[in-house]
Design an enzyme around this catalytic site. Structure first.
Site, mmCIF file in Angstrom:
data_model
loop_
_atom_site.group_PDB
_atom_site.id
_atom_site.type_symbol
_atom_site.label_atom_id
_atom_site.label_comp_id
_atom_site.label_asym_id
_atom_site.label_seq_id
_atom_site.Cartn_x
_atom_site.Cartn_y
_atom_site.Cartn_z
ATOM 1 N N SER A 119 43.307 -5.501 83.368
ATOM 2 C CA SER A 119 42.203 -5.773 84.288
ATOM 3 C C SER A 119 40.868 -5.725 83.525
ATOM 4 O O SER A 119 40.711 -6.423 82.526
ATOM 5 C CB SER A 119 42.252 -4.766 85.443
ATOM 6 N N ASP B 253 47.784 -13.688 90.627
ATOM 7 C CA ASP B 253 46.965 -12.474 90.513
ATOM 8 C C ASP B 253 45.742 -12.599 91.413
ATOM 9 O O ASP B 253 44.941 -13.519 91.264
ATOM 10 C CB ASP B 253 46.531 -12.288 89.054
ATOM 11 N N HIS C 27 48.577 -7.777 90.520
ATOM 12 C CA HIS C 27 47.532 -7.573 89.519
ATOM 13 C C HIS C 27 48.028 -6.565 88.502
ATOM 14 O O HIS C 27 48.299 -5.421 88.842
ATOM 15 C CB HIS C 27 46.253 -7.081 90.188
#
Length: 526
Positions: free
Chosen positions: A226, A454, A483
């Site tokens: 991320s 995602d 994610h």
């Protein structure tokens, strides 16, 4: 539970901004060819400092420190400049943990892990990597760094009275509340003007390189997910010759990272919601939310409309149009059978509340509502997350920019658009970024992994990062709506992804070309 709470944290982080603006940047150290900075004798004392390892537990109530100690982790702090352009000035501390390689005879180096955020402490989360991937922890010393101003590092706390701004709501009146709250939160950080410009990702990358040098490593391996992928991209650009094996899990678009990044998420989150709705339609006999995808989506629309008319009573909580999209954002927490079932139970409770029925919320929903509606930012987590984004990229200071954007997307993003496109404290921030955003473009070998569905690191953004990192290989999990994809840390596990990453980290073997992995059930799904 962990994944659901991480998803709720993601909802709060998404509030940190929107909109596009030209950067107002001051001067920083001049970059040299290749993106790294010219050697500065003033930094030698930081790079050559002695690291004094100690136990991690700080007192009898420190459960995280105890768990690290039980896992035989070591903890330490390194000293770094607050402002790298003035290394003889004020200094701060950056805390880290180390889990030494369990097979020291075959140790190949140090792997630093950043789980995302921004502003998420990683000292403890490095232990999750060890537990999830013992073959990797056998060969690497795992380093969990609490980034500057985060966790056990030198703190920055604006003492915000809330953990989020929430959705802009249905009209001008509710949007104006977001403007007033954003302005108030920014003002509460004004007393930290001397620190705020130095909360940037570029400075966190510099801190990583100080850690590398202080540990006596010529190169640093890195695992980022991320936001951690953006930090990794910045490190690669600034210190390309000091990177060893680098894995970026669910890469963010390096051209957009900042307060406006969340504005790109609406279509992907809506696609994730529709994927769940198709699942819920297949379980209509249990949840009674609709027998088709369209019927389930209509149920979601009815809940949203009801919250727009007035707050929903959910147990002891009131869920209004500001809070509802944050709660429903937890659909981004993963596409496993269990995650979808938990989400369906929440939606069932909200649907009943929208019909005026008395509701007892599921335990996790009750906790999430408590966190979002009553919690203060006691430890400064959310003000630091915002400070990082504000330090990385400037945004429009005109509220009309945001209101027009929200209005333009009312039809195509009715539920999440007012959340992801809302104004943030960065529009009223007391300082400007000290440096321009990093332009990422290099040929350092990198392994990238990510999912087509995602909802946070949207796939088009992953492809932008892939093109910018010309030496990268991208392994795509097609048809997955989650994610992060590696090691089952925050989303369902996938053996194909894990095997590819582990092969690269252990043997240095990048795929010969971009490739895909099929979606497979996670172990918890049976």
């Amino acid at each position: 539970m962990r994944r659901r709470r991480m998803a709720m944290a993601g909802a709060a982080v998404a509030l940190a901004g929107s909109a596009v603006i030209a950067v107002q940047a001051g001067a920083g150290p001049a970059p040299t060819k290749g993106g790294s900075h010219a050697p500065d004798e003033g930094l030698n004392r930081f790079q050559q400092q002695s690291v004094e390892w100690h136990r991690c537990r700080t007192g009898p109530d420190d459960a995280i420190g105890k768990e690290l100690d039980d896992a035989k982790a070591q903890c330490a702090e390194v000293t770094v400049p607050l402002d790298y352009s003035n290394p003889d000035g004020r200094t701060i501390k950056v805390a880290m943990s180390r889990l030494k390689a369990t097979d020291p005879e075959h140790r190949r180096g140090t792997l630093l892990y950043n789980p995302g955020g921004p502003g998420v402490p990683a000292m403890y989360l490095a232990l999750m990597v060890k537990q999830a991937e013992p073959t990797v922890s056998a060969r690497y010393d795992l380093i969990g760094m609490d980034p500057r101003f985060v966790g056990r590092s030198t703190p920055l706390n604006c003492k915000w009275p809330t953990v989020s701004i929430g959705s802009a709501g249905p009209d001008r009146r509710t949007f104006n509340r977001s403007v007033a709250l954003s302005k108030d939160l920014a003002a509460r950080c004004a007393g930290h003007r001397d620190v705020l410009p130095h909360a940037s990702t570029r400075n966190t990358a510099r801190d990583m390189d100080v850690i590398r040098a202080a540990l006596g490593e010529s190169k640093l391996s890195y695992l980022g997910s991320s936001y951690g992928t953006y930090l990794g991209q910045v490190y690669l650009q600034m210190f390309p010759r000091r990177a060893d094996r680098v894995v970026l899990d669910s890469a963010l678009n390096p051209d957009l990272f900042g307060p406006d990044l969340s504005s790109t998420q609406g279509p992907a989150v809506n696609a994730t919601l529709r994927n769940w709705a198709a699942w819920a339609a297949g379980h209509h006999d249990r949840y009674h939310l609709g027998a088709t995808t369209a019927e389930v989506m209509a149920t979601m629309d009815r809940i949203n409309q009801a919250a727009t008319r007035g707050p929903l009573r959910v147990g002891s909580h009131k869920v209004d149009s500001r809070l509802l999209p944050q709660i429903l954002w937890s659909v981004t927490g993963g596409d496993s059978e269990q995650a979808y079932a938990d989400y369906a139970a929440d939606v069932r409770a909200l649907s009943d509340a929208a019909r005026g029925l008395e509701v007892t919320p599921p335990k996790a929903l009750d906790e999430a509502l408590t966190d979002l509606s009553t919690s203060t930012d006691a430890d400064g987590t959310f003000s630091v997350q915002t400070a990082i984004q504000c330090a990385d990229r400037a945004v429009s200071r005109d509220p009309e920019t945001y209101y027009r954007d929200i209005q333009a997307h009312r039809a195509d993003e009715p539920l999440f658009g007012p959340l992801t496109r809302n104004i943030s404290p960065c529009s009223f921030w007391p300082t400007a970024p000290a440096e321009p955003p990093t332009k990422v473009h290099n040929a350092v070998p990198v392994l990238m992994v990510g999912a087509t569905g995602d909802p946070a690191a949207v796939y088009p953004g992953q492809q932008v990062a892939h093109r910018a990192l010309t030496g990268s290989r991208l392994v795509t999990l097609r048809g997955a709506f989650r994610h992060t994809v590696y090691a089952g840390l925050f989303a369902p596990q996938n053996k194909c992804i894990d095997d590819t990453v582990n092969r690269y980290l252990i043997d240095g073997k990048l795929p010969s070309t971009d490739t895909t992995c099929p979606v497979m059930p996670s172990p918890s799904d049976g």
